[in-house]
Design a protein around this motif. Sequence first.
Motif, PDB file in Angstrom:
ATOM      1  N   GLN A  34     131.745  38.364  82.805  1.00 16.62           N
ATOM      2  CA  GLN A  34     132.026  38.331  81.478  1.00 16.62           C
ATOM      3  C   GLN A  34     130.292  38.104  80.634  1.00 16.62           C
ATOM      4  O   GLN A  34     130.301  38.806  79.701  1.00 16.62           O
ATOM      5  CB  GLN A  34     132.746  37.441  81.055  1.00 16.62           C
ATOM      6  CG  GLN A  34     134.327  37.438  82.037  1.00 16.62           C
ATOM      7  CD  GLN A  34     135.232  38.486  81.102  1.00 16.62           C
ATOM      8  OE1 GLN A  34     134.713  38.982  80.397  1.00 16.62           O
ATOM      9  NE2 GLN A  34     136.411  38.430  81.966  1.00 16.62           N
ATOM     10  N   THR A  35     129.612  37.435  80.887  1.00 14.52           N
ATOM     11  CA  THR A  35     128.167  37.490  79.958  1.00 14.52           C
ATOM     12  C   THR A  35     127.415  38.810  80.252  1.00 14.52           C
ATOM     13  O   THR A  35     127.387  38.953  79.543  1.00 14.52           O
ATOM     14  CB  THR A  35     127.896  36.293  80.919  1.00 14.52           C
ATOM     15  OG1 THR A  35     128.496  34.713  80.905  1.00 14.52           O
ATOM     16  CG2 THR A  35     126.429  35.615  80.122  1.00 14.52           C
ATOM     17  N   ARG A  36     127.848  39.124  81.736  1.00 11.03           N
ATOM     18  CA  ARG A  36     126.533  40.180  81.633  1.00 11.03           C
ATOM     19  C   ARG A  36     127.236  41.711  81.139  1.00 11.03           C
ATOM     20  O   ARG A  36     126.953  42.194  80.452  1.00 11.03           O
ATOM     21  CB  ARG A  36     126.833  40.715  83.159  1.00 11.03           C
ATOM     22  CG  ARG A  36     126.095  41.957  83.392  1.00 11.03           C
ATOM     23  CD  ARG A  36     124.743  41.638  83.085  1.00 11.03           C
ATOM     24  NE  ARG A  36     123.750  42.971  83.824  1.00 11.03           N
ATOM     25  CZ  ARG A  36     123.286  44.327  83.498  1.00 11.03           C
ATOM     26  NH1 ARG A  36     123.844  44.067  81.430  1.00 11.03           N
ATOM     27  NH2 ARG A  36     123.123  44.946  83.045  1.00 11.03           N
ATOM     28  N   MET A  37     128.714  41.626  80.686  1.00 13.89           N
ATOM     29  CA  MET A  37     129.294  42.673  80.037  1.00 13.89           C
ATOM     30  C   MET A  37     129.140  42.718  79.153  1.00 13.89           C
ATOM     31  O   MET A  37     128.794  43.337  78.564  1.00 13.89           O
ATOM     32  CB  MET A  37     131.402  42.760  80.797  1.00 13.89           C
ATOM     33  CG  MET A  37     130.576  43.052  81.948  1.00 13.89           C
ATOM     34  SD  MET A  37     132.920  43.682  82.188  1.00 13.89           S
ATOM     35  CE  MET A  37     133.359  44.909  81.135  1.00 13.89           C
ATOM     36  N   THR A  38     129.550  41.446  78.433  1.00 15.95           N
ATOM     37  CA  THR A  38     129.059  40.721  76.561  1.00 15.95           C
ATOM     38  C   THR A  38     127.714  41.904  75.921  1.00 15.95           C
ATOM     39  O   THR A  38     127.537  42.093  75.068  1.00 15.95           O
ATOM     40  CB  THR A  38     129.209  39.521  76.286  1.00 15.95           C
ATOM     41  OG1 THR A  38     130.370  39.031  76.604  1.00 15.95           O
ATOM     42  CG2 THR A  38     129.155  39.725  75.312  1.00 15.95           C
ATOM     43  N   PHE A  39     126.452  41.420  77.518  1.00 19.02           N
ATOM     44  CA  PHE A  39     125.424  41.475  76.627  1.00 19.02           C
ATOM     45  C   PHE A  39     124.849  42.760  77.274  1.00 19.02           C
ATOM     46  O   PHE A  39     124.836  43.609  76.362  1.00 19.02           O
ATOM     47  CB  PHE A  39     123.829  40.940  78.264  1.00 19.02           C
ATOM     48  CG  PHE A  39     124.117  39.905  77.209  1.00 19.02           C
ATOM     49  CD1 PHE A  39     123.756  38.705  76.523  1.00 19.02           C
ATOM     50  CD2 PHE A  39     123.828  38.967  78.477  1.00 19.02           C
ATOM     51  CE1 PHE A  39     123.664  37.279  76.143  1.00 19.02           C
ATOM     52  CE2 PHE A  39     123.972  37.661  78.335  1.00 19.02           C
ATOM     53  CZ  PHE A  39     123.113  37.126  77.165  1.00 19.02           C
ATOM     54  N   THR A  40     125.929  43.625  77.575  1.00 26.08           N
ATOM     55  CA  THR A  40     125.595  45.395  76.994  1.00 26.08           C
ATOM     56  C   THR A  40     126.575  46.033  75.600  1.00 26.08           C
ATOM     57  O   THR A  40     126.560  47.219  75.173  1.00 26.08           O
ATOM     58  CB  THR A  40     126.316  45.727  78.268  1.00 26.08           C
ATOM     59  OG1 THR A  40     127.935  45.789  78.793  1.00 26.08           O
ATOM     60  CG2 THR A  40     125.526  45.149  79.920  1.00 26.08           C
TER      61      THR A  40
END
Length: 185
Positions: A34-40
């Motif tokens: 979720q965090t990785r996707m939020t950074f995109t």
Amino acid sequence: MVLKDPRSLGVSSRVRAMLVAGSYFCGCISSVLQTRMTFTLSFCASRVVDHFYCDSRPLQRLSCSDLFIHKMVSFFLSSIIVLPTVIVTIVSYMYIVSTVLKICSTEGRKKAFSTCSSHLGVVSVLYGAVFFMYLTPDRFPELSKVASLCYFLVTPMLNSLICSLRNKDVKEALRKILEKKYIFI
């Protein structure tokens, strides 16, 4: 009601350790994804999160990116975390109810069902809010705030209230306060 040792229920320490490790692993993987996707995400409008806390859905509302994949991954992750816990909870309560029904005394059954029903009420509020927040379409953002209040505020308050009202001294103090209040009305 006497609680049994988990070992007597056929759950070995290896199985318990695997369940705990699996819970931590799934939680960590979900958080990292979720965090990785939020950074995109791209943010081109306001950067003020219109919510009580910073969660993925309020952040997605601020984004001007295409959110289809983000929403599908969020739904999938929420499903694989929430649905198994709901199933385990339902199965557990089925075992509890069947055990309570085997209690011979009516008073014992009544006391056990009283405890179980209050806890089941809190669990229902918790899972209802979680389902609404993470497993339904995000069409009503204001209702999401209400659900988050249930999740973060109402459930812990209900737990504390239920536990404290099991104490005879607390019950007596509450009764005295209510009697004084009705005397002055």
